[in-house]
Design a protein around this motif. Structure first.
Motif, short mmCIF file in Angstrom:
data_model
loop_
_atom_site.label_atom_id
_atom_site.label_comp_id
_atom_site.label_asym_id
_atom_site.label_seq_id
_atom_site.Cartn_x
_atom_site.Cartn_y
_atom_site.Cartn_z
N ARG A 212 47.84 39.96 32.97
CA ARG A 212 49.05 39.55 34.07
C ARG A 212 48.51 39.53 35.39
O ARG A 212 48.82 38.79 36.06
N VAL A 213 47.68 40.57 35.76
CA VAL A 213 47.07 40.34 37.15
C VAL A 213 46.30 39.09 37.19
O VAL A 213 46.59 38.40 38.43
N LEU B 238 46.56 49.34 33.94
CA LEU B 238 46.79 47.88 34.45
C LEU B 238 46.60 46.84 33.21
O LEU B 238 45.79 46.76 32.65
N ALA B 239 47.44 45.90 33.15
CA ALA B 239 47.42 44.89 32.11
C ALA B 239 46.47 43.69 32.84
O ALA B 239 47.19 42.97 33.52
N ALA C 191 44.34 44.92 43.12
CA ALA C 191 44.59 44.99 41.89
C ALA C 191 43.56 43.75 41.30
O ALA C 191 43.07 44.02 40.22
N ARG D 281 41.14 42.51 42.60
CA ARG D 281 39.59 43.00 42.75
C ARG D 281 39.17 43.65 41.40
O ARG D 281 38.21 43.84 40.97
N ALA D 282 40.11 44.86 41.31
CA ALA D 282 39.97 45.65 40.40
C ALA D 282 39.59 45.32 38.92
O ALA D 282 38.59 45.63 38.25
N LEU E 114 48.23 44.37 45.73
CA LEU E 114 48.09 43.11 44.66
C LEU E 114 46.53 42.60 44.97
O LEU E 114 45.91 42.38 43.83
N VAL F 163 48.75 36.14 37.89
CA VAL F 163 49.20 36.20 39.22
C VAL F 163 48.22 35.66 40.20
O VAL F 163 48.50 34.85 41.06
#
Lengths: 317, 248
Positions: free
Chosen positions: A206-207, A202-203, A186, A188-189, A183, A210
């Motif tokens: 959404r990330v 990746l959406a 993700a 950081r990405a 997580l 979170v």
């Protein structure tokens, strides 16, 4: 350079241990005044670390982070004063309300990016502040909520400070765990290149949501502790002042570093505490220090630590 | 066999400027297909349309039989279309290994996990993929410190990590030396062939196109001018006219 071996170097552990021991010694040996100052510093460290999580890892700059500090304080306070819950149980409602606020506001804010994102967070925080300030029947309005519990749960200054130190340690351990997880990667990405992340499947929103909720919940922990510390909650907790202080702490401590928020909180509160010795102009002093940091040390105290050889630059966000 | 990708009457306009004008295009499974044409022909726009990155795309794009023309990029990616960008995109502040690990984690669909085991497994596979694309020695380097060619290799590997059926490569060799170009494209072709991937790439270097592509589509001013085998395209008078006209 492995992600999993990206743990603290022995030198860092030693520094950390020394810091904890030093703090506890100061807390125990120098009197109630110091203990109170340290308790506030450590609570603000949790708050700044929660903002740092959002900024350094998610690359999301929030101008409204105090909303969640305030919601944390009021979630706890209202659970005791209005719902009549026992204090121990009510403690959960601070982070819960802050996290819920993060979910609602975050869902709005992550629709936009960069300065527009920041302006939305500001708007959400102003709404929160106004509701807390105006809704007299529930929040007590500008007089806040007081007298619902003994300040610091009735603990001595020193014992309360130790408790806060433990909570800070737990929060940081959880954050470190998050950062070194799928997580965390993700988050950081998306922060570093949302196009690349999106094209890989990746959406981004959404990330980001979170990350926003997690950060808000940690800010809620800080707010809850602050309300317990004061034995009171005021609308100012959700105001621009606290947001700005947290932003300044993160910049002073060092963006893009795990320890940035904590170090910044330490530097900021110590500066504010000792400033009267030097000058009556705290605002001026803070301005000058901030200027020096942004120009000469853009990555804050944390970068200085890395330069002194305290571990690799492995905690780069 | 039905085509892997089939575009019909794809149109994309920016106000009064028509970037893509009713494109019809088919891509067979396993094919290596080059998209060529002068600057402004709409090649990158077409790639972005397929990848779901542009709003307001008209017409139909069917992939494995399903309409994908109005899906979000992440959804397109999940269905098996991976892309690289003209200016390579990666997570600049992370190391090459972290980038590749992130790609494998995203591909696993379990990005919200806190599992260290998942991270370790992804990292393991990432190391293997870095070796495949020739970046094992740069695993610890931040992307910001990598050369252009290495970034392109990394990005290609990250796309492969998702195991897509279709690879969209937008000028994979732009800005590279001739030697680097051929190295990279040989790698791309070999990997695509081994894994049975379909390849659609935009390329300006005609030598590379002739060497790698099985079919070529020539675009000019938002429309398809010609399509065929490299030999047919090289012999096409219209194409020669455009290329001579476009470059001199």
């Amino acid at each position: 350079m492995s992600l999993l071996s990206n743990q603290m170097s022995p030198a860092r552990w030693a520094v950390l241990l020394a810091a904890v021991v030093g703090l506890e010694l100061a807390n125990r040996l120098t009197g109630a005044g110091t203990s109170l100052m340290l308790a506030e510093m450590l609570i603000l460290a949790i708050f700044a670390a929660s903002l740092n999580l959002l900024m350094s890892y998610g690359h999301m700059v929030s101008f409204g982070h105090a909303a969640f500090f305030g919601l944390g304080a009021y979630g706890f306070t209202l659970a005791v004063s209005r719902a009549g819950l026992p204090v121990e149980l009510a403690l959960l409602f601070g982070p819960l309300l802050a996290g819920f606020g993060g979910l609602v506001f975050g869902a709005l804010c992550v629709r936009l990016t960069e300065i527009y994102f920041a302006m939305l967070t500001l708007a959400c925080a102003q709404i929160t502040y106004t509701v807390l300030f105006q809704w007299y029947d529930v929040t007590g309005g500008d007089t806040g909520i007081t007298g619902f519990m003994p300040a610091r749960f009735g603990l001595s200054e020193a014992n309360f400070t130790t408790l806060v130190l433990v909570v800070l340690a737990v929060c940081l351990a959880l954050m470190a765990r998050l950062v070194a997880s799928p997580l965390g990667l993700a988050i950081r990405a998306v922060g570093q290149d949302r196009w690349r992340a999106e094209a890989l499947g990746l959406a981004p929103r959404r990330v980001q949501l979170v990350a926003f909720v997690i950060s808000a919940a940690f800010a809620g922990v800080a707010g809850t502790l602050f309300a317990a510390f004061q034995g009171a909650a005021f609308p100012d907790y959700a105001g621009l002042g606290f947001t700005l202080e947290a932003l300044i702490m993160v910049v002073l401590g060092g963006l893009h570093s795990f320890w940035g928020g904590v170090l910044g909180a330490v530097l900021f509160t110590q500066l504010r505490h000792w400033a009267p010795v030097l000058t009556g102009h705290w605002g001026l002093l803070l301005g000058i220090v901030l200027l020096i940091f942004v120009i000469a040390l853009p990555h804050g105290v944390a970068a200085l630590g890395a330069r002194l050889g305290l571990g690799p630059k492995g905690d780069r966000a | 066999m039905s085509p892997l990708l089939s575009a019909r009457q794809v149109r994309k306009a920016y106000g009064s400027f028509v970037a893509l004008n009713n494109i019809d295009f088919d891509l067979a499974r396993g094919e290596r297909h080059a998209l060529i044409g002068p600057n402004g022909a709409g090649k990158s726009t077409f790639i972005a349309c397929i990848a779901g990155q542009l709003p307001g795309v008209e017409g139909s794009i069917r992939f494995k039989g399903d309409e994908v023309a109005r899906l979000l990029p992440a959804e397109v990616a999940k269905r098996g279309i991976g892309r690289t960008f003209q200016i390579s995109r990666a997570f600049l502040q992370m190391s090459a290994l972290e980038n590749m690990t992130a790609a494998f984690i995203i591909a696993s669909g379990r990005w919200a996990s806190l599992s260290r085991a998942l991270l370790a497994e992804a990292e393991d596979r990432a190391g293997g993929m870095l070796a495949t694309v020739g970046l094992a020695a740069r695993a610890g380097s931040r992307v910001a410190d990598l050369s252009l060619g290495d970034r392109k290799r990394l990005e290609f590997g990250m796309v492969l990590a998702g195991d897509p059926d279709l690879l969209l490569l937008d000028e994979p060799t732009a800005g590279m030396s001739i030697k680097e170009r051929h190295h990279l494209m040989e790698l791309v072709a070999t990997r695509a062939e081994e894994a049975g991937k379909t390849l659609l790439f935009v390329e300006h270097d005609i030598d590379v196109v002739l060497k790698i592509a099985q079919r070529v589509t020539v675009m000019v001013r938002g429309a398809v001018l010609a399509a065929g085998t490299p030999v047919e395209i090289a012999a096409n008078a219209q194409v020669q006219a455009v290329y001579l006209g476009g470059h001199h």
